[in-house]
Design a protein around this motif. Structure first.
Motif, PDB file in Angstrom:
ATOM      1  N   LYS A 194       8.114 -31.787  25.559  1.00 56.51           N
ATOM      2  CA  LYS A 194       9.008 -31.078  26.476  1.00 56.51           C
ATOM      3  C   LYS A 194       8.363 -30.900  27.845  1.00 56.51           C
ATOM      4  N   GLU A 195       7.039 -30.724  27.863  1.00 59.43           N
ATOM      5  CA  GLU A 195       6.320 -30.471  29.119  1.00 59.43           C
ATOM      6  C   GLU A 195       4.885 -30.997  29.008  1.00 59.43           C
ATOM      7  N   ILE A 196       4.384 -31.580  30.100  1.00 62.30           N
ATOM      8  CA  ILE A 196       3.004 -32.059  30.151  1.00 62.30           C
ATOM      9  C   ILE A 196       2.236 -31.196  31.144  1.00 62.30           C
ATOM     10  N   GLY A 197       1.249 -30.465  30.655  1.00 67.66           N
ATOM     11  CA  GLY A 197       0.427 -29.635  31.525  1.00 67.66           C
ATOM     12  C   GLY A 197      -0.882 -30.331  31.859  1.00 67.66           C
ATOM     13  N   ASN A 198      -1.767 -29.619  32.530  1.00 68.36           N
ATOM     14  CA  ASN A 198      -3.044 -30.206  32.921  1.00 68.36           C
ATOM     15  C   ASN A 198      -3.921 -30.490  31.710  1.00 68.36           C
ATOM     16  N   ASN A 199      -3.935 -29.553  30.768  1.00 73.92           N
ATOM     17  CA  ASN A 199      -4.755 -29.743  29.572  1.00 73.92           C
ATOM     18  C   ASN A 199      -4.015 -29.317  28.295  1.00 73.92           C
ATOM     19  N   PHE A 200      -2.692 -29.426  28.341  1.00 76.40           N
ATOM     20  CA  PHE A 200      -1.887 -29.068  27.176  1.00 76.40           C
ATOM     21  C   PHE A 200      -0.545 -29.807  27.216  1.00 76.40           C
ATOM     22  N   LEU A 201       0.130 -29.800  26.074  1.00 76.84           N
ATOM     23  CA  LEU A 201       1.493 -30.318  25.965  1.00 76.84           C
ATOM     24  C   LEU A 201       2.364 -29.257  25.311  1.00 76.84           C
ATOM     25  N   ILE A 202       3.617 -29.198  25.691  1.00 79.67           N
ATOM     26  CA  ILE A 202       4.580 -28.349  24.995  1.00 79.67           C
ATOM     27  C   ILE A 202       5.506 -29.271  24.208  1.00 79.67           C
ATOM     28  N   LEU A 203       5.553 -29.063  22.896  1.00 83.51           N
ATOM     29  CA  LEU A 203       6.422 -29.853  22.028  1.00 83.51           C
ATOM     30  C   LEU A 203       7.619 -29.019  21.610  1.00 83.51           C
ATOM     31  N   LYS A 204       8.760 -29.639  21.598  1.00 86.24           N
ATOM     32  CA  LYS A 204       9.992 -28.956  21.185  1.00 86.24           C
ATOM     33  C   LYS A 204      10.282 -29.313  19.737  1.00 86.24           C
ATOM     34  N   LYS A 205      10.090 -28.346  18.844  1.00 86.60           N
ATOM     35  CA  LYS A 205      10.284 -28.609  17.422  1.00 86.60           C
ATOM     36  C   LYS A 205      11.743 -28.488  17.020  1.00 86.60           C
ATOM     37  N   ASP A 206      12.443 -27.505  17.576  1.00 86.58           N
ATOM     38  CA  ASP A 206      13.879 -27.375  17.360  1.00 86.58           C
ATOM     39  C   ASP A 206      14.447 -26.590  18.530  1.00 86.58           C
TER      40      ASP A 206
END
Length: 235
Positions: A194-206
């Motif tokens: 869902k989102e790409i950060g500098n040192n992280f990712l946000i995943l959309k599970k539902d």
């Protein structure tokens, strides 16, 4: 390929079923056994996708054989072949997929194989693994991410989580190019980013839940390039 075990102590019958499988669809890869013990021994080194079993053997029954199969795999389809209807109540105690009265013909086998194909989601990629002697087959497009914890891996899917013992190399070998390793402990499915950060990712599970996954310095540059390239293909 659909790895199929055929077990019937009458060779002509077993060979005829194998021939019908090939006529139906060449995706079926049959191994023929004339003795239940031979099949039991072979099961220790081969995972089958389908079992077609005679019910009557000289020293045992197909139902006994099915109970052994069920100890290791709760979901694999089992089809019984018999000359008699009297076993019908017993066979369904071992979660039988179907029951065919001999002689086996195109007319009574092919409709059952149609259902097997739908049940196995043939044509859809699967992630197959075992844990505690139980086999699992998950839809690859429903895998969200993998989380390694020493020797164990937690497999996060859209609906539930599973645990197994697999190396990172083994996991990656079972996946397609929609999956990218972003950290020593994390492999993600690009389609759920869902989102790409500098040192992280946000995943959309539902619709209601998102998960933050770390992206380490070691993998960041390569992972970001792979992710952006794959996201362009998906869009």
């Amino acid at each position: 390929m659909i790895k199929t075990a055929i077990c019937d102590d009458i060779p002509q019958m077993a060979d005829a079923v194998e021939e019908l499988l090939i006529q139906y669809n060449q995706l079926f890869e049959a191994s023929v056994f004339y003795y239940p013990q031979k099949l039991i021994t072979h099961m220790k080194k081969t995972e089958f996708d389908l079992f077609i079993l005679d019910i009557e053997f000289p020293n045992t029954t197909g139902i006994d054989l099915a109970e052994i199969i069920r100890q290791n795999n709760l979901n694999v389809p089992i089809i019984f072949l018999t000359n008699y209807r009297e076993y019908m109540e017993d066979v369904f105690k071992v979660q039988t997929f179907d029951y065919i009265i001999k002689p086996v013909t195109k007319e009574n086998l092919f409709p059952v194989l149609d259902r097997v194909m739908r049940y196995l989601d043939v044509g859809e990629e699967r992630f197959i693994f075992s844990y505690n002697k139980i086999s699992y087959s998950l839809k690859i497009n429903e895998l969200v991410y993998f989380e390694k914890n020493r020797r164990q891996v937690i497999i996060h899917t859209l609906n539930e989580d599973y645990v197994s013992n697999m190396s990172t190399t083994t996991i990656l070998s079972k996946l397609n190019d929609c999956f990218v390793q972003v950290h020593t402990s994390f492999i993600v499915n690009v389609k759920y980013i869902k989102e790409i950060g500098n040192n992280f990712l946000i995943l959309k599970k539902d619709n209601n839940n998102s998960i933050e996954v770390p992206m380490s310095r070691k993998y960041k540059e390569t992972a970001r390039d792979k992710i952006l390239m794959k996201l362009r293909d998906i869009v």
